[in-house]
Motif scaffolding. Structure first.
Motif, PDB file in Angstrom:
ATOM      1  N   ALA A 149       0.830  -1.218   0.000  1.00  0.00           N
ATOM      2  CA  ALA A 149       0.000   0.000   0.000  1.00  0.00           C
ATOM      3  C   ALA A 149       0.860   1.263   0.000  1.00  0.00           C
ATOM      4  O   ALA A 149       0.331   2.362  -0.144  1.00  0.00           O
ATOM      5  N   GLY A 150       2.170   1.100   0.194  1.00  0.00           N
ATOM      6  CA  GLY A 150       3.058   2.274   0.159  1.00  0.00           C
ATOM      7  C   GLY A 150       3.533   2.713   1.533  1.00  0.00           C
ATOM      8  O   GLY A 150       3.994   3.844   1.699  1.00  0.00           O
ATOM      9  N   LEU A 151       3.429   1.808   2.521  1.00  0.00           N
ATOM     10  CA  LEU A 151       3.924   2.192   3.859  1.00  0.00           C
ATOM     11  C   LEU A 151       5.455   2.263   3.835  1.00  0.00           C
ATOM     12  O   LEU A 151       6.108   1.381   3.276  1.00  0.00           O
ATOM     13  N   ASP A 152       5.993   3.336   4.427  1.00  0.00           N
ATOM     14  CA  ASP A 152       7.456   3.482   4.503  1.00  0.00           C
ATOM     15  C   ASP A 152       8.006   2.898   5.799  1.00  0.00           C
ATOM     16  O   ASP A 152       9.021   2.212   5.787  1.00  0.00           O
ATOM     17  N   TYR A 153       7.360   3.211   6.931  1.00  0.00           N
ATOM     18  CA  TYR A 153       7.886   2.834   8.256  1.00  0.00           C
ATOM     19  C   TYR A 153       6.814   2.100   9.041  1.00  0.00           C
ATOM     20  O   TYR A 153       5.637   2.439   8.969  1.00  0.00           O
ATOM     21  N   TYR A 154       7.253   1.141   9.848  1.00  0.00           N
ATOM     22  CA  TYR A 154       6.352   0.558  10.837  1.00  0.00           C
ATOM     23  C   TYR A 154       6.951   0.824  12.215  1.00  0.00           C
ATOM     24  O   TYR A 154       8.122   0.519  12.458  1.00  0.00           O
ATOM     25  N   ASN A 155       6.160   1.438  13.095  1.00  0.00           N
ATOM     26  CA  ASN A 155       6.625   1.685  14.460  1.00  0.00           C
ATOM     27  C   ASN A 155       6.182   0.556  15.374  1.00  0.00           C
ATOM     28  O   ASN A 155       4.999   0.200  15.426  1.00  0.00           O
ATOM     29  N   HIS A 156       7.140  -0.009  16.068  1.00  0.00           N
ATOM     30  CA  HIS A 156       6.827  -1.072  17.027  1.00  0.00           C
ATOM     31  C   HIS A 156       7.953  -1.023  18.056  1.00  0.00           C
ATOM     32  O   HIS A 156       9.096  -1.365  17.748  1.00  0.00           O
ATOM     33  N   ASN A 157       7.642  -0.587  19.253  1.00  0.00           N
ATOM     34  CA  ASN A 157       8.696  -0.319  20.233  1.00  0.00           C
ATOM     35  C   ASN A 157       9.004  -1.538  21.098  1.00  0.00           C
ATOM     36  O   ASN A 157       8.100  -2.301  21.456  1.00  0.00           O
ATOM     37  N   LEU A 158      10.276  -1.674  21.469  1.00  0.00           N
ATOM     38  CA  LEU A 158      10.640  -2.678  22.479  1.00  0.00           C
ATOM     39  C   LEU A 158      10.412  -2.097  23.875  1.00  0.00           C
ATOM     40  O   LEU A 158      10.315  -2.821  24.858  1.00  0.00           O
ATOM     41  N   ASP A 159      10.408  -0.797  23.942  1.00  0.00           N
ATOM     42  CA  ASP A 159      10.004  -0.013  25.115  1.00  0.00           C
ATOM     43  C   ASP A 159      10.968  -0.019  26.300  1.00  0.00           C
ATOM     44  O   ASP A 159      11.155   1.002  26.942  1.00  0.00           O
ATOM     45  N   THR A 160      11.569  -1.167  26.626  1.00  0.00           N
ATOM     46  CA  THR A 160      12.523  -1.198  27.751  1.00  0.00           C
ATOM     47  C   THR A 160      13.394  -2.443  27.600  1.00  0.00           C
ATOM     48  O   THR A 160      13.390  -3.083  26.535  1.00  0.00           O
ATOM     49  N   SER A 161      14.138  -2.783  28.640  1.00  0.00           N
ATOM     50  CA  SER A 161      14.971  -4.001  28.553  1.00  0.00           C
ATOM     51  C   SER A 161      14.076  -5.241  28.589  1.00  0.00           C
ATOM     52  O   SER A 161      12.936  -5.183  29.069  1.00  0.00           O
ATOM     53  N   ARG A 162      14.626  -6.356  28.138  1.00  0.00           N
ATOM     54  CA  ARG A 162      13.878  -7.621  28.196  1.00  0.00           C
ATOM     55  C   ARG A 162      13.474  -7.935  29.633  1.00  0.00           C
ATOM     56  O   ARG A 162      12.332  -8.307  29.902  1.00  0.00           O
ATOM     57  N   ALA A 163      14.407  -7.737  30.570  1.00  0.00           N
ATOM     58  CA  ALA A 163      14.125  -8.103  31.970  1.00  0.00           C
ATOM     59  C   ALA A 163      13.013  -7.231  32.559  1.00  0.00           C
ATOM     60  O   ALA A 163      12.142  -7.727  33.278  1.00  0.00           O
ATOM     61  N   HIS A 164      13.028  -5.938  32.241  1.00  0.00           N
ATOM     62  CA  HIS A 164      12.037  -5.039  32.850  1.00  0.00           C
ATOM     63  C   HIS A 164      10.676  -5.155  32.146  1.00  0.00           C
ATOM     64  O   HIS A 164       9.644  -4.830  32.748  1.00  0.00           O
ATOM     65  N   TYR A 165      10.677  -5.606  30.890  1.00  0.00           N
ATOM     66  CA  TYR A 165       9.428  -5.648  30.117  1.00  0.00           C
ATOM     67  C   TYR A 165       8.338  -6.422  30.855  1.00  0.00           C
ATOM     68  O   TYR A 165       7.173  -6.006  30.901  1.00  0.00           O
ATOM     69  N   ASP A 166       8.742  -7.550  31.460  1.00  0.00           N
ATOM     70  CA  ASP A 166       7.753  -8.397  32.143  1.00  0.00           C
ATOM     71  C   ASP A 166       7.157  -7.729  33.380  1.00  0.00           C
ATOM     72  O   ASP A 166       6.128  -8.176  33.893  1.00  0.00           O
ATOM     73  N   ASN A 167       7.786  -6.684  33.889  1.00  0.00           N
ATOM     74  CA  ASN A 167       7.187  -5.931  35.001  1.00  0.00           C
ATOM     75  C   ASN A 167       6.117  -4.960  34.503  1.00  0.00           C
ATOM     76  O   ASN A 167       5.338  -4.437  35.299  1.00  0.00           O
ATOM     77  N   ILE A 168       6.110  -4.685  33.205  1.00  0.00           N
ATOM     78  CA  ILE A 168       5.284  -3.609  32.657  1.00  0.00           C
ATOM     79  C   ILE A 168       4.112  -4.143  31.832  1.00  0.00           C
ATOM     80  O   ILE A 168       3.031  -3.564  31.804  1.00  0.00           O
TER      81      ILE A 168
END
Ligand code: SAM
Ligand code: DTB
Ligand code: SF4
Length: 331
Positions: A149-168
């Motif tokens: 469709a012509g998308l240039d970018y996809y935003n998808h964040n890791l947001d934090t470290s792997r270890a801290h992600y499970d707290n969030i």
């Protein structure tokens, strides 16, 4: 632009922690030096965000106003029409934005949603803007549909470290996020991937988070660094504020570890005085969200941003291209 040298090893967390530990002036000097090797230091890229589907999300990301699980004040809104999205993109373009990013509060898009978003992407692309979407986790084939469709970018964040992600977040995993990032790359889309600072993570977490980003092959073209916006009703609403100097150090460390990526000073600017934003630009940030709203929270008015740019001698970037690419194009 990609890293032409296959032999640049991605920095390991301990190397990034050593950057964080530098005297502030030394860290800023390193960041400025790297920044000037790859970019015009006085040009900043402008992206405008639009929430195309708001609230009612099944996920439990502890920072987010849009989770159906938290008692926030956000009003849910179903998917906007193509005409509404197009009008917002035209207004953003008229204000000087070069990229338009469409965000949806989904775990991931259903097939019928994706068909409609693809039509929106086509329409925005036809304006001559760069297009970006952030729709959550993708299934096989969906990134390809967006690319077509012509998308240039996809935003998808890791947001934090792997270890801290499970707290969030408990409703999806770090590996789920990495899997979507791999699908996005495989479809030939550019990757926009970053995170949120001030979610109770340690400096070691921030270093591990940056190491995860830098180890993506290639690293994300665009790296949004958000400062947590405290949303009443969310589990993180009462988190202690991150020290602003530590935030600037994070921007500098992102610049040094991902020298050719655009580093975006993202959410949180409404709470930042001009001099703190100026330090972030000095640390190598060279992109912002531009327009008076992020997804559900305020962002500085465009006029205020243009005034700040004038004070700092910053020009909005017309085309998102690193210096080396522009030099080649001009030759
Ligand atoms: N639902 C999709 C997803 O989670 O990928 C797309 C929209 S989601 C709101 C996009 C990003 O916005 C999140 O990954 C997070 O980095 C950022 N974000 C959300 N709420 C935030 C907040 N309160 N403060 C700072 N950043 C936030
Ligand atoms: C990103 O890293 N930050 C943007 C965009 N990608 C989608 C979103 C910020 C959201 C801030 C909170 C809100 O407005 O709801
Ligand atoms: Fe849903 Fe995205 Fe918010 Fe998580 S960050 S609750 S997936 S909208």
């Amino acid at each position: 632009m990609h890293r032409e040298v296959a032999d640049i090893a991605a920095p390991v967390p301990s190397q990034i922690e050593a950057l964080f530990a530098l005297p502030f002036s030394d860290l800023m000097h390193r960041a400025q030096t790297v920044h000037r090797q790859h970019f015009d230091p006085n040009a900043v890229q402008l992206s405008t965000l639009l929430s195309i589907k708001t609230g009612g999300c099944s996920e439990d990301c502890g920072y987010c106003s849009q989770s159906a699980r938290f008692p926030t004040e956000v009003e849910s809104q179903p998917l906007l029409s193509q005409a509404e999205v197009l009008a917002a993109a035209q207004a953003a373009q008229a204000r000087g934005a070069t990229r338009f990013c469409m965000g949806a509060a989904w775990r991931g898009p259903k097939e019928k949603d994706l068909i409609q978003v693809a039509e929106m992407v086509r329409a925005v692309k036809a304006l001559g803007m760069e297009t970006c979407a952030t729709l959550g986790l993708l299934r096989d084939g969906q990134a390809e549909q967006l690319a077509q469709a012509g998308l240039d970018y996809y935003n998808h964040n890791l947001d934090t470290s792997r270890a801290h992600y499970d707290n969030i977040v408990h409703t999806h995993s770090y590996d789920n996020r990495l899997d979507t990032l791999a699908k996005v790359r495989a479809a030939g889309l550019k990757v926009c991937c970053g995170g949120i600072m001030g979610m109770g993570e340690s400096r070691a977490d921030r270093a591990q988070f940056l190491a995860e980003l830098a180890a993506l092959d290639p690293p994300p073209e665009s790296v949004p660094i958000n400062l947590l916006v405290h949303i009443p009703g969310t589990p993180l609403s009462n988190n202690a504020a991150l020290d602003p100097i530590e935030f600037v150090r994070t921007v500098a460390a992102a610049r040094i570890t991902m020298p050719t990526s655009f580093v975006r000073l993202s959410a949180g600017r409404s709470q930042m005085p001009d001099h703190l934003q100026a330090l972030c630009f000095l640390a190598g940030a060279n992109s912002i969200f531009y327009g008076d709203r992020l997804l559900t929270t305020p962002n500085p008015e465009s006029d205020a941003d243009l005034k700040l740019f004038e004070k700092l001698g910053i020009q909005p970037l017309a085309l998102e291209k690193p210096l080396a690419d522009r030099k080649t194009a001009e030759a």
